[in-house]
Design a protein around this motif. Structure first.
Motif, PDB file in Angstrom:
ATOM      1  N   SER A 156       0.815  -1.208   0.000  1.00  0.00           N
ATOM      2  CA  SER A 156       0.000   0.000   0.000  1.00  0.00           C
ATOM      3  C   SER A 156       0.854   1.264   0.000  1.00  0.00           C
ATOM      4  O   SER A 156       0.377   2.344  -0.326  1.00  0.00           O
ATOM      5  N   TYR A 157       2.127   1.135   0.351  1.00  0.00           N
ATOM      6  CA  TYR A 157       2.993   2.300   0.472  1.00  0.00           C
ATOM      7  C   TYR A 157       3.303   2.885  -0.898  1.00  0.00           C
ATOM      8  O   TYR A 157       3.683   2.173  -1.811  1.00  0.00           O
TER       9      TYR A 157
ATOM     10  N   PRO B 188       9.833  -0.029   2.649  1.00  0.00           N
ATOM     11  CA  PRO B 188       8.928   0.920   3.307  1.00  0.00           C
ATOM     12  C   PRO B 188       8.670   0.601   4.773  1.00  0.00           C
ATOM     13  O   PRO B 188       8.141   1.439   5.505  1.00  0.00           O
TER      14      PRO B 188
ATOM     15  N   GLU C 286       6.411  -1.100   5.935  1.00  0.00           N
ATOM     16  CA  GLU C 286       4.981  -1.188   6.240  1.00  0.00           C
ATOM     17  C   GLU C 286       4.658  -2.572   6.811  1.00  0.00           C
ATOM     18  O   GLU C 286       3.684  -2.733   7.539  1.00  0.00           O
TER      19      GLU C 286
END
Length: 280
Positions: free
Chosen positions: A3-4, A166, A168
């Motif tokens: 999603s990043y 990222p 995440e």
């Protein structure tokens, strides 16, 4: 999860630190005639349009790269990075910001080779279109951590690996250390740079402890925090862990990190670190 999207944060304080280190490593590598290999495990889209809806949402570049461009009497290493940004914005307006692949692309010669990994289904085609010449850059939709094992050691015998996931997924903190160990075992003379966020002090320190526990030698830590690391949510700073850094990098960091602290600070708790996690 995937999603990043880095475009929301392009040109912020963390990008500046990361790209200063990338730029200085490349400047060091091209001092020798022998070719070098560059592996980017999480390459993104390569360059970022700052007039896009995503970049305009929080306008993080305004308190980062835009602020530096308005400064005078900059350390030479920062000027070198800004020269790249200016070249990409020839009309004098800050419209696009280079990602790590474009920073490296500024320095590479015909004999050097880039291997760029990006797994995000929307970002990969953009990156591939930016680097259509496969003789120069191999762009793959692949897990960058796996590429460390697959691509090392390189035939060029000199190289630089950038790992900036990222984070995440919490396991990225484990994966990045595992990839570092794998890479260093296969290609011990290479230079490795790991970017990490400072979301809170404990999480960042745990990563540093994990790197130290590997026993890998010659590991330099550079970190910049622009505000208190505990009072506010979000990324208050970031760091770079560099294995086999250029011998000049520590001295250069002693010039650019105090400048970045003074220029980009958002409160009185801003600070920086220049530390050897393990000496040579």
């Amino acid at each position: 999860m995937l999603s990043y999207r880095h475009i929301y944060h392009a040109g912020n304080h963390a990008d500046i630190l990361k790209h200063l280190v990338v730029s200085q490593i490349c400047r060091h590598l091209i001092k020798k005639e022998a070719p070098f290999f560059y592996l980017d495990t999480h390459a993104g889209i390569g360059q970022y349009p700052l007039d896009s809806e995503q970049a305009q949402k929080n306008k993080e570049f305004q308190s980062g790269i835009a602020k530096l461009l308005s400064e005078d009497n900059l350390p030479e290493s920062i000027e070198a990075l800004l020269d790249i940004v200016r070249e990409m914005n020839p009309n004098g307006q800050l419209e696009v910001y280079p990602g790590s692949p474009k920073i490296v692309d500024y320095y590479v010669r015909q004999k050097d080779k880039l291997h760029l990994c990006e797994l995000h289904p929307n970002d990969f085609p953009t990156l591939a279109a930016l680097f259509p010449n496969k003789r120069k850059a191999n762009v793959v939709k692949d897990n960058g951590f796996a590429a460390v094992k697959a691509m090392l050691p390189p035939p060029q015998k000199r190289g630089f690996v950038l790992m900036d996931p990222p984070y995440e997924v919490k396991k990225d903190y484990q994966y990045v250390v595992q990839a570092l160990q794998e890479g260093q075992q296969r290609f011990p003379q290479g230079t490795y740079a790991i970017w990490y966020p400072v979301l809170n002090r404990r999480q960042a320190d745990n990563l540093l402890k994990s790197v130290k526990s590997t026993g890998i030698r010659n590991v330099l830590l550079l970190e910049l925090c622009i505000r208190n690391t505990e009072k506010e949510r979000g990324m208050s700073g970031s760091g770079m862990i560099i294995v086999n850094p250029p011998w000049t990098l520590e001295k250069e960091a002693k010039e650019f990190l105090p400048f970045l602290q003074d220029t980009l600070a958002e409160d009185n708790d801003a600070g920086y670190q220049i530390t050897w996690i393990t000496p040579e």
